[in-house]
Design an enzyme around this catalytic site. Structure first.
Site, short mmCIF file in Angstrom:
data_model
loop_
_atom_site.label_atom_id
_atom_site.label_comp_id
_atom_site.label_asym_id
_atom_site.label_seq_id
_atom_site.Cartn_x
_atom_site.Cartn_y
_atom_site.Cartn_z
N GLU A 14 -63.61 26.65 -77.62
CA GLU A 14 -63.88 25.23 -77.87
C GLU A 14 -64.35 24.98 -79.30
O GLU A 14 -63.90 24.04 -79.95
CB GLU A 14 -65.00 24.72 -76.94
CG GLU A 14 -64.56 24.33 -75.56
CD GLU A 14 -65.73 23.83 -74.71
OE1 GLU A 14 -65.57 22.82 -74.04
OE2 GLU A 14 -66.82 24.46 -74.72
N HIS A 47 -54.57 45.58 -65.14
CA HIS A 47 -53.43 44.87 -64.55
C HIS A 47 -52.80 43.91 -65.56
O HIS A 47 -52.13 42.96 -65.17
CB HIS A 47 -53.87 44.12 -63.29
CG HIS A 47 -54.36 45.04 -62.22
ND1 HIS A 47 -53.56 45.95 -61.59
CD2 HIS A 47 -55.60 45.22 -61.70
CE1 HIS A 47 -54.26 46.64 -60.71
NE2 HIS A 47 -55.52 46.22 -60.76
N TRP A 53 -60.12 8.06 -78.76
CA TRP A 53 -59.66 9.43 -78.55
C TRP A 53 -58.22 9.29 -78.07
O TRP A 53 -57.99 8.81 -76.96
CB TRP A 53 -60.55 10.10 -77.50
CG TRP A 53 -60.30 11.55 -77.31
CD1 TRP A 53 -60.79 12.57 -78.08
CD2 TRP A 53 -59.55 12.17 -76.26
NE1 TRP A 53 -60.37 13.78 -77.59
CE2 TRP A 53 -59.61 13.57 -76.47
CE3 TRP A 53 -58.82 11.70 -75.17
CZ2 TRP A 53 -58.98 14.48 -75.63
CZ3 TRP A 53 -58.19 12.60 -74.34
CH2 TRP A 53 -58.28 13.99 -74.57
N CYS A 110 -63.04 7.82 -75.55
CA CYS A 110 -63.29 6.55 -76.22
C CYS A 110 -64.68 6.01 -75.93
O CYS A 110 -65.21 6.19 -74.83
CB CYS A 110 -62.28 5.50 -75.75
SG CYS A 110 -60.59 6.01 -75.93
N LYS A 129 -66.64 28.66 -74.45
CA LYS A 129 -67.47 28.22 -75.58
C LYS A 129 -66.84 28.64 -76.89
O LYS A 129 -66.75 27.87 -77.84
CB LYS A 129 -68.90 28.81 -75.52
CG LYS A 129 -69.80 28.29 -74.45
CD LYS A 129 -70.31 26.89 -74.70
CE LYS A 129 -69.37 25.87 -74.12
NZ LYS A 129 -69.58 25.39 -72.82
N LYS A 152 -66.32 14.73 -75.04
CA LYS A 152 -67.47 15.12 -74.22
C LYS A 152 -67.28 14.69 -72.78
O LYS A 152 -67.56 15.41 -71.84
CB LYS A 152 -68.72 14.45 -74.82
CG LYS A 152 -70.00 14.73 -74.06
CD LYS A 152 -70.48 16.12 -74.35
CE LYS A 152 -71.65 16.53 -73.51
NZ LYS A 152 -71.69 18.01 -73.38
N ARG A 173 -69.01 11.68 -77.92
CA ARG A 173 -68.04 11.66 -76.82
C ARG A 173 -66.68 12.21 -77.26
O ARG A 173 -65.87 12.56 -76.42
CB ARG A 173 -67.86 10.21 -76.31
CG ARG A 173 -69.11 9.64 -75.70
CD ARG A 173 -68.98 8.14 -75.48
NE ARG A 173 -68.07 7.83 -74.40
CZ ARG A 173 -68.42 7.69 -73.14
NH1 ARG A 173 -69.68 7.82 -72.80
NH2 ARG A 173 -67.54 7.40 -72.20
N ASN A 213 -61.16 1.55 -73.00
CA ASN A 213 -61.32 2.97 -72.69
C ASN A 213 -60.63 3.18 -71.34
O ASN A 213 -60.91 2.45 -70.40
CB ASN A 213 -62.82 3.31 -72.61
CG ASN A 213 -63.09 4.72 -72.13
OD1 ASN A 213 -62.16 5.54 -72.04
ND2 ASN A 213 -64.34 5.01 -71.84
N GLY A 214 -59.75 4.17 -71.24
CA GLY A 214 -59.06 4.41 -69.98
C GLY A 214 -57.56 4.49 -70.23
O GLY A 214 -57.12 4.59 -71.38
N GLU A 271 -67.13 31.38 -69.10
CA GLU A 271 -67.86 30.35 -69.85
C GLU A 271 -68.04 30.79 -71.31
O GLU A 271 -67.93 29.97 -72.22
CB GLU A 271 -69.21 30.09 -69.15
CG GLU A 271 -70.15 29.13 -69.83
CD GLU A 271 -69.58 27.72 -70.04
OE1 GLU A 271 -68.52 27.38 -69.48
OE2 GLU A 271 -70.21 26.97 -70.82
#
Ligand code: G6P
Length: 608
Positions: A488, A504, A72, A2, A485, A603, A27, A97-98, A481
């Site tokens: 995402e 394995h 969000w 948010c 990427k 973000k 964000r 926000n929170g 990573e």
């Protein structure tokens, strides 16, 4: 996550609110809204989707005082009724926000007092709670303070009242919020980028602060209600630094900014002839002399940076290092060693789990704390004794790129400084590493030249559902990573394994529809990796191998080779990661996804 913007001015503030929200789009959000005070009434506009939609719907809205929000979703689906601001009885408007943890209990109590809830959010309780106090005391500051005292959880809030066109209230606890100081006008925002077109003078609120803001001034009260002064900072961020410029996406821009970001992060060090602990803060030398191990705590991409650093720290500095996901560490019963240096890594410095992990470590008696962070005034930096700021500049794309490579550069510096203090770095070796660091920006630039080739390679992935990334040693976290990427931003399911683990389990997945991406630098593990790759080929898997210049690997049927410009030794993870960023970017382009704002992601994750 948010985003909040608020303004009080003599001009119409709706364009300021909308531009601020646009700047906070990065964000991550799914709906947006604003409320302005006009003729003793609240005018509210909300919409799902992009800020552009809200802008259209706000064409007839104007006012001198207002608050705005990008949401969000946490509690309640993304929808107009759940979008902020939330109103109470057309009198109080709140953006939040929170997460309010005790909202169910408060909601039940307020419902019994005939408050009518129109959303599924936890945030709406704040509006009604403030209202319940405001109708008694008619003082927006006191009403907000009284309401906040009843809340358990994290918040940054902005509050206005229909019958008060001279003041706005805001507060923070656990979520970021700052004040923007203009001439005869004042603002609030989740981060400074939202305010760059109106002011660069900002005041960062501390945990528990509540502020009352008017046209000509502001008053800040700490958690105990005592009036306090907080310093005004002049932001160094420029408006241009958050513009897209010639690039198609922020992610592409930020991938290309890496040579400069690395050069900026390493600037002070590379200009000097020798490494000194002072780059981590005045107390660094004394602190480093007392430590016998490291504990690295972070989330997401920043956690991957920590994983790379562990290889460096143990091999070069000979110091034991554990790396842990912050959200796990904070809830685990662990054994604290007071001689451990706790290192937190974060782009934003506001990630709720990383902050909580640091606080948890402190509560266990860890006094040696260091943060590696991209935002100088962030909560994480303020909570840590030592710090090294990466100088990546604002990172807007949700998928982290330049923040990651600059974190790696910073962690390599930490490794070298600790190695030196522990007598494990001779003069010559120090010079050799410094030379490699000075060369790093141009090596990164050379990787960017592979862009057309990587874009071509990406075409093979557009119709794939899954992908497997392999790496060994230092490059295993780079495989992680690379997979992160890809998932995402292209929504392709991607997993990463240390190549030795292939047989394995993951080998069972390999067939012609499962592309396997291997990070294969010219290091001591290359021969081992070659055998793993043969295991893949033998099962019909297509291989995409990112190797170094002069590699002994070759292209052949089903093996697509991409050669990096050089082998960068210990710094090789930085170069390989840039290539994998480009791969993910071009696959996402092919798939037509929203590269900078991937679905469901944020973000800066300021809630748990
Ligand atoms: C979110 C972002 C990631 C980031 C992670 C940690 O998930 O989308 O890109 O790596 O948070 O963020 P931090 O700001 O602490 O590095």
């Amino acid at each position: 996550m948010c985003g909040i913007v608020g303004a009080i001015a003599q001009r119409n503030i709706v364009p300021v609110l909308l531009q601020g929200l646009q700047r906070l789009e990065y964000r991550g959000y799914d709906s947006a809204g604003l409320a302005v005070v006009h003729n003793r009434q609240l005018q509210r506009v909300r919409s799902t989707g992009r800020v552009a939609e809200l802008t259209k719907s706000s064409a007839n809205t104007s006012g001198h005082l207002g608050i705005a929000h990008t949401r969000w979703a946490t509690h309640g689906v993304p929808s107009e009724r759940n979008a902020h601001p939330h109103l109470s009885n057309e009198l109080i408007a709140v953006v939040h926000n929170g997460i309010i943890e005790n909202y169910e209990e408060i909601r039940a109590r307020l419902t019994a007092q005939n408050y009518i809830f129109t959303s599924d959010t936890d945030s709406e309780v704040i509006a009604h709670l403030i209202h319940s106090h405001y109708v008694r005391n008619h003082n927006l500051l006191l009403a907000t303070q009284a309401a906040l005292a009843e809340l358990v959880g994290a918040y940054a809030i902005g509050v206005v009242a229909a019958d008060n066109d001279t003041h706005m209230i805001c507060a923070r606890k656990g979520s970021p919020l700052l004040l923007g100081v203009g001439k005869g006008e004042h603002f609030i925002a989740s981060d400074v980028s939202a305010l760059l077109s109106v002011t660069k003078n900002v005041v960062y609120l501390e945990e528990g602060d509540v502020a009352e803001i008017s046209l000509h001034g502001y008053r800040i009260f700490n958690a105990q209600g005592v009036a306090v002064e907080r310093p005004v900072h002049i932001s160094e961020m420029s408006s241009e630094s958050v513009e897209l410029g010639e690039y198609r996406h922020y992610m592409q821009k930020e991938i290309h900014e890496q040579p400069q970001a690395l050069a900026d992060t390493l600037e002070g060090v590379c200009n000097s002839q020798t490494l000194v602990p002072g780059i981590f803060g005045a107390e660094a030398a004394a602190t480093f002399a007392q430590i016998d191990s490291l504990l690295i705590l972070a989330c997401g991409t920043s956690h991957h940076a920590g994983m790379v650093a562990r290889y460096w720290l143990e091999e070069i500095a000979g110091i034991p290092c554990t790396v842990e996901i912050a959200s796990e560490y904070r809830y685990r019963v662990s054994v604290a060693n007071p001689k451990t240096l706790v290192v937190t890594i974060s782009q934003s410095g506001e990630t709720a789990d990383t902050l909580a992990a640091l606080n948890h470590a402190k509560s266990l008696g860890h006094n040696h704390t260091l943060s590696i962070c991209n935002v100088p005034e962030s909560a994480l930096v303020r909570l840590s004794k030592l710090r090294l700021l990466t100088r990546a500049g604002p990172e807007i794309g949700v998928a982290s790129t330049k923040a990651f490579t600059t974190q790696l550069a910073a962690l390599f510096l930490l490794t070298l400084v600790l190695a030196k203090l522990r007598g494990r770095l001779g003069k010559e070796e120090e010079q050799r590493h410094l030379h490699a660091l000075r060369h790093l920006p141009s090596a990164a630039q050379a990787v960017l030249k592979l862009e057309p080739e990587i874009a071509h390679l990406a075409e093979h992935f557009a119709d794939k559902q899954h992908a497997l990334f392999l790496g060994r040693g230092l490059h295993y976290p780079i495989a992680l990573e690379g997979a992160l990427k890809l998932k995402e931003i292209s929504y392709i399911h991607a997993e990463a394994y240390p190549a030795g683990e292939l047989k394995h389990g993951p080998l069972a997945l390999v067939d012609k529809d499962m592309p396997v991406i291997a990070v294969a630098p010219n290091d001591a593990l290359l021969e081992k990796l070659k055998s793993n790759l043969q295991e893949v080929r033998a099962r019909g898997g297509e291989l995409y191998v990112f190797a170094d210049a002069g590699t002994r690997l070759q292209s052949s049927a089903g093996v697509h080779l991409m050669q990096m410009p050089e082998h960068a030794g210990y710094l090789s993870p930085i170069l390989h990661t840039i290539a994998l960023q480009l791969l993910a970017y071009y696959v996402a382009l092919k798939k037509g996804t929203d590269v900078d704002k991937p679905r469901n992601l944020a973000k800066s994750v300021t809630v748990e």
